[in-house]
Design a protein around this motif. Structure first.
Motif, short mmCIF file in Angstrom:
data_model
loop_
_atom_site.label_atom_id
_atom_site.label_comp_id
_atom_site.label_asym_id
_atom_site.label_seq_id
_atom_site.Cartn_x
_atom_site.Cartn_y
_atom_site.Cartn_z
N UNK A 1 41.98 14.77 25.10
CA UNK A 1 43.38 14.36 25.10
C UNK A 1 43.76 13.74 26.44
N UNK A 2 43.37 14.40 27.52
CA UNK A 2 43.71 13.89 28.85
C UNK A 2 43.06 12.54 29.11
N UNK A 3 41.82 12.40 28.68
CA UNK A 3 41.11 11.13 28.92
C UNK A 3 41.81 9.97 28.21
N UNK A 4 42.09 10.14 26.93
CA UNK A 4 42.64 9.04 26.14
C UNK A 4 44.05 8.67 26.58
N UNK A 5 44.88 9.66 26.81
CA UNK A 5 46.27 9.39 27.15
C UNK A 5 46.40 8.70 28.50
N UNK A 6 45.42 8.88 29.37
CA UNK A 6 45.45 8.22 30.68
C UNK A 6 44.63 6.94 30.72
N UNK A 7 44.15 6.50 29.56
CA UNK A 7 43.51 5.20 29.46
C UNK A 7 44.52 4.16 28.98
N UNK A 8 44.32 2.92 29.38
CA UNK A 8 45.24 1.85 28.99
C UNK A 8 45.31 1.72 27.47
N UNK A 9 44.19 1.91 26.78
CA UNK A 9 44.19 1.76 25.33
C UNK A 9 44.97 2.87 24.63
N UNK B 1 49.44 13.42 30.64
CA UNK B 1 49.44 12.25 31.51
C UNK B 1 49.34 12.64 32.98
N UNK B 2 48.78 11.75 33.77
CA UNK B 2 48.79 11.92 35.22
C UNK B 2 50.25 11.90 35.69
N UNK C 1 55.91 11.28 34.39
CA UNK C 1 57.33 11.18 34.74
C UNK C 1 58.00 10.03 33.99
N UNK C 2 57.32 8.90 33.90
CA UNK C 2 57.88 7.76 33.18
C UNK C 2 58.05 8.08 31.70
N UNK C 3 57.10 8.80 31.13
CA UNK C 3 57.18 9.14 29.71
C UNK C 3 58.32 10.12 29.44
#
Length: 276
Positions: free
Chosen positions: A204-212, A249-250, A255-257
């Motif tokens: 989950x952490x990997x995908x959500x912090x990738x651009x895709x 997310x990082x 914070x933006x989300x």
């Protein structure tokens, strides 16, 4: 009502329509069959051997240093390793996963799904997208690719009937791969019952912090189409989805989300996840 909320409601309605269509097109597992696969032996300490799958991932799965996306080198797979993959799939299909506890079962089904998908690509290679396989409408996901406990199964049935249908864990999306760049990356190691919780979290952490997975294009939030297609898995509204994304997310992205209230778009890349 915000534009994001309106778009989310539309996405939910559309996803529901797709789900009804999918049930008829993909011949989803019947409720009675799902109940059958729910059986487990929670007293079991048995461990399923995924070493052969681990060897294949170790040899051919690589991370693109530019994009940060894992790619599988289908063109480089030797005949010997294709045979090894066949042996692994035969071994898995000789197991009745209901003899194991649920953690071991979840790892079993996810590894089976991923290995079947790689095997499918190798049998049809070269090609530029998995969508080139099959009838041109439902792709290969409705083809019977495995027989487990005397039950023929398709990729759709494994993903939607068993993994999503039984375990009800949104993080499952992050550990299964449809051989496409837009998918969450193929796990670098086989999933195991003992490590499944941490592997789901890492995915989950990997995908959500990738651009895709998640990114901003000016003031527009661009999400993977997974969050549209399977919106029902990620909560009842857009706030639930944003909280889920921000949880993994990082810090800056999170914070933006958490504070986001604007337009949202969905995107997905069906190009084969192979090196250029």
């Amino acid at each position: 009502m915000s534009k994001l909320k309106i778009l989310f409601i539309i996405a939910v309605i559309f996803a529901g329509a797709l789900a009804i269509k999918a049930y008829t097109l993909y011949q989803a597992i019947s409720p009675n069959a799902i109940v059958s696969w729910q059986q487990s032996d929670e007293q079991s300490n048995g461990v399923i051997d995924h070493q052969l799958w681990g060897d294949i991932l170790n040899h051919y799965l690589r991370e693109n240093v530019n994009s940060g996306v894992r790619e599988f080198d289908y063109a480089a797979v030797s005949q010997g390793d294709k045979a090894k993959l066949t042996i692994y799939l035969t071994q898995l299909q000789g197991i009745d996963p209901r003899d194991y506890n649920q953690r071991e079962q979840m790892a079993y089904w996810a590894n089976l799904y991923n290995a079947l998908t790689i095997d499918l690509i190798l049998k049809n290679y070269p090609l530029s997208s998995i969508k080139e396989i099959g009838d041109g409408i439902t792709g290969p996901w409705n083809e019977e690719l495995a027989v487990v406990a005397n039950t023929p199964l398709t990729l759709n049935q494994i993903e939607h009937g068993i993994l999503r249908g039984i375990y009800q864990d949104k993080r499952i999306h992050y550990v299964i791969n449809c051989a496409s760049i837009g998918c969450p990356d193929l796990p670098a190691k086989p999933l195991t019952g003992s490590d499944i919780e941490s592997q789901l979290e890492q995915g989950a952490k990997r995908f959500i912090n990738q651009r895709k997975g998640v990114h901003f294009d000016n003031d527009t939030l661009v999400l993977s189409s997974i969050y549209s297609w399977f919106s029902i898995d990620f909560g009842d509204n857009e706030r639930d989805l944003l909280l889920h994304l921000s949880h993994y997310a990082e810090p800056e992205l999170g914070e933006k989300l958490r504070n986001f209230d604007g337009n949202i778009d969905f995107a997905y890349n069906w190009k084969l996840n192979q090196p250029n």
